[in-house]
Design an enzyme around this catalytic site. Structure first.
Site: not given
Ligand code: F6P
Length: 576
Positions: A375, A223, A217, A406, A289-290, A539
Site C-alpha cells: 500500500e 467494513e 482512523k 513443504h 493507517g499502516r 470503494k
Molecule cells: O482502504 C485502505 C485503508 O484506508 C487503509 O489505508 C487503512 O489502514 C484501512 O483502509 C482502514 O482505514 P480506517 O482505519 O480509517 O478504517
C-alpha cells in the site's frame, strides 16, 4: 513545507553504473565466500537486538558502494530527517508523517527533534503521551477487572473491529506476543465485511464479558462500521435474550457504554455512533493507517499484554528509529536492506520478495508486511505527480518456516525466478520443548526441538546460497538421467535476521525495520509512500454497484455487460 521535486534516481551516475554491473551479472556466492573468509563478518550488521546477515545476498564491495551512493544521491538520510521533524512529506494529502513520534520516550533526553517539538501548532510529544496514558489507564482497568460490563462482570474477551492498518497490525502483534497475554483475557479480530467473519468471531462469546473496540482512523470505513453495527446488534440481542437488559433506549445506550470503546482520529463520528467520547482514544492524521499499530490502534494489544510490555514494544521501535537516524549509510540496516531490494527489483528484475519467519508466533507478519510495503510503494507517479521512471513496489509474500518448506520452497530453490527472501528467527523460543523419545535414527532422545527447527533455518539459506552441483549429485550415486532434476543452482539470495527472543521490544524492532526499508525504497523511487489513492476507486464503485446487487433493476441495467451478467447470476444463485 512540502517536498521538493524528487531526484530521478535513474538519471544518477550510481544508477547508470549499477545498470552496467547488472548487465550480464553472474552471482557467485560459492566463489565469493571462498575468496573472502571475512565475507560473513563484513556483511553482518547489528541494529539494536537484530543481527542481520547480508552475506548470502548479491552484494559485492562495488555493488554496496554504488547502492550507498544512490541512497546519498537521492538524500535518503535528509528525507528521513525531514520526516521525523514533521515536514509534510505526504504531499498528496498535505500531511506530516510522524509515526516515529508515537514511540519517543516521555521527556527523553537528546531526542531529535527535541522533546516538545511542535508541528502545525501541535505539541506532538505531549499529545502522544497524554493519549498513551489514557490508553494505559483504561487497559489497567480492564485487566484488573475494575472495568465491568453492564451486568457487573469483568471483561474476558476483547473484540477489535477494524480493517487494514486498524486490524493487521494489532492482530499480528497480538499473535506475536501471545506468551505475554494475561491469563483470562482473549482478543479476537473482526475485519472482513463478509458476515461470516463477525459470526465466527462472536460465536460462543458471552456478551456480558465481551468488550468491542471499534478501531478506525477515519471512522468512515464501510467494513468496520458495518461490523460495528452488527456487533452492537449482537450485544443488544444477546443481552436482551438473557434479560440482562430490556429494549429501552436508555438500557441499550448503557450497554454500549460498557461494552464499546473506539479508537479514531474522528471523535465526532465516534460520538455519532453512540460511543461516549470518554471511551474513545484518539490519534492524528499524521499517522498513516499502516503505520498506526503503535498508536492507540493497538489498544486491544495493550489490554492483552499490559502497559509495561507495551512500553518495551515502543522502545523497540525507537531503538531502530535511532539506528536509522544515526548510523552511517554503509552500516545502516534498513537503508542497506531497502537498497538491496532496489538492486533486486529494479536491476535484477526480481518480481517478488519472500519473507519467511522461523517463529510460529510471527505467522501474521507476512500479511502485515503486505499492507505496509504494497500500500505504501505500489505507485506509478512520483510525489510531484510526474510518472515514475522505473518499476516501484515489491510484491511481498510468505508463510512461516518450516511450513513453507513443504509447500512453495520448491520454486524458490529450483524455479526460474529470482526470489530474494528474508529469513527471520529468534534464538530463544517461548516454549523450549524437548523430544524425549527421539526417532531412533536422526533425532536423539532429549533433542531440543527449537534447535531442530533452527537447523532448518540455517540449512535453507545455505542450500539457497550454495546449491548442489551436478558432480555432487552424481557423487551420491544418482542415476544420470535424474541428475539435472536434482541439481540446485544455488545463488539464490537471502537475508538472515536473528534476534535473541520474540520479546515486545524485538517485535517493535522488526516492524520499525520494515517501515524504514519501505521508506528507503520509496525515496529512491521518488514516491509518496504515505498516501493510498489506489484503494479509492473500488470503494466508490462498490457503493455505486450495491443497489444492483440488492436487486435494483435500473442500477443493474446501467452496468457494463460483464458486471451486469455476473450480478444477474449472483441474484439467480441467491434465488432472487
Ligand atoms: O482502504 C485502505 C485503508 O484506508 C487503509 O489505508 C487503512 O489502514 C484501512 O483502509 C482502514 O482505514 P480506517 O482505519 O480509517 O478504517
Amino acid at each position: 513545507m512540502t517536498e521538493s521535486v524528487p531526484v530521478d534516481s535513474t538519471s544518477t551516475e550510481a544508477w547508470k553504473q549499477l545498470e552496467g554491473v547488472a548487465d550480464g551479472f553472474s552471482p557467485d556466492l560459492r566463489g565469493w565466500f571462498a575468496a573472502d573468509p571475512e565475507r560473513a563478518a563484513k556483511y553482518t550488521f547489528q541494529a539494536a537486538d537484530l543481527t542481520v546477515d547480508l552475506s548470502k545476498s548479491f552484494l559485492t564491495e562495488e555493488i554496496l558502494g554504488l547502492l550507498v551512493q544512490l541512497a546519498r544521491d537521492t538524500d535518503v538520510a535528509g528525507r528521513y530527517d525531514a520526516m521525523i521533524r514533521g515536514e509534510h512529506i505526504n504531499v498528496t494529502e498535505n500531511r506530516a508523517v510522524l509515526h516515529t513520534a508515537l514511540r519517543r520516550p516521555k521527556n527523553g533526553e537528546g531526542l531529535v527533534p527535541p522533546a516538545g517539538f511542535v508541528v502545525d501548532g501541535q505539541d506532538v510529544d505531549a499529545d502522544v503521551h497524554a493519549t498513551l496514558d489514557k490508553v494505559y489507564a483504561f487497559a489497567e482497568k480492564v485487566r484488573s477487572g475494575e472495568w465491568k460490563g453492564v451486568t457487573g462482570k469483568r471483561i474476558e474477551t476483547v473484540v477489535n473491529i477494524g480493517i487494514g492498518g486498524s486490524d493487521l497490525g494489532p492482530v499480528m502483534v497480538y499473535e506475536a506476543l501471545k506468551p505475554y497475554v494475561q491469563a483470562g483475557i482473549e482478543c479476537r479480530f473482526v475485519s472482513n465485511i463478509d458476515p461470516s467473519d463477525i459470526y465466527e468471531k462472536t460465536e460462543g462469546l458471552d456478551p456480558e464479558t465481551t468488550l468491542f473496540i471499534v478501531a478506525s482512523k477515519t471512522f468512515g470505513t464501510l467494513e468496520t462500521l458495518t461490523n460495528a453495527r452488527l456487533a452492537r446488534q449482537w450485544l443488544w440481542e444477546r443481552l436482551a435474550a438473557s434479560t440482562a437488559i430490556g429494549d429501552s433506549d436508555d438500557e441499550r445506550t448503557g450497554a454500549v457504554a460498557k461494552h464499546f470503546v473506539a479508537v479514531s482520529t474522528a471523535l465526532d463520528k465516534v460520538a455519532a455512533f453512540g460511543i461516549d467520547p470518554e471511551n474513545a482514544f484518539g490519534f492524528w492524521d499524521w499517522v498513516g493507517g499502516r503505520y498506526s499499530v503503535d498508536s492507540a490502534i493497538g489498544t486491544s494489544v495493550v489490554i492483552a499484554i499490559g502497559p509495561e510490555n507495551w512500553q518495551q514494544f515502543l522502545a523497540g521501535f525507537h531503538a531502530i528509529d535511532e539506528h536509522m537516524r544515526t548510523t552511517p549509510l554503509e552500516q545502516n540496516v534498513p537503508v542497506l536492506m531497502g537498497m538491496l531490494n532496489v538492486w533486486y527489483s529494479n536491476f535484477l528484475k526480481a518480481q517478488s520478495h519472500a519473507v519467511l519467519p522461523y517463529a510460529q508466533y510471527l505467522h501474521r507478519f507476512p500479511a502485515y508486511l503486505q499492507q505496509l510495503t504494497m500500500e505504501s510503494n505500489g505507485k506509478s507517479v512520483r510525489w510531484d505527480g510526474s510518472p515514475v521512471s522505473t518499476d516501484t513496489g515489491e510484491i511481498f509474500w510468505g508463510e512461516p518456516g518450516t511450513n513453507g518448506q513443504h509447500a512453495f520452497y520448491q520454486l524458490i530453490h529450483q524455479g526460474t525466478r529470482l526470489i530474494p527472501a528474508d529469513f527471520i528467527a529468534v534464538a530463544n523460543p517461548a516454549h523450549a520443548l524437548k523430544d524425549f523419545s527421539g526417532d531412533g535414527a536422526a533425532v536423539e532422545p532429549g533433542q531440543d526441538v527449537h534447535a531442530l527447527f533452527m537447523a532448518n533455518f540455517f540449512a535453507q539459506t545455505k542450500a539457497l546460497a550454495f546449491g548442489k552441483t551436478a558432480d555432487e549429485v552424481r557423487a551420491e550415486g544418482t542415476a544420470e538421467a535424474v541428475v539435472p532434476a536434482r541439481v540446485f543452482s544455488g545463488n539464490r539470495p537471502t537475508t538472515s535476521i536473528l534476534a535473541p527472543a520474540l520479546t515486545p521490544s524485538v517485535v517493535g524492532q522488526l516492524i520499525a525495520l520494515y517501515e524504514h526499508i519501505v521508506f528507503t525504497e520509496g525515496t529512491i523511487w521518488g514516491i509518496d509512500s504515505f498516501d493510498q489513492w489506489g484503494v479509492e476507486l473500488g470503494k466508490q464503485l462498490a457503493l455505486q454497484v450495491a443497489p444492483a446487487v440488492d436487486g435494483d433493476a435500473e442500477t443493474l441495467a446501467a452496468q457494463d455487460s460483464s458486471t451486469r451478467a455476473l450480478i444477474a447470476r449472483y441474484l439467480e444463485l441467491r434465488g432472487a
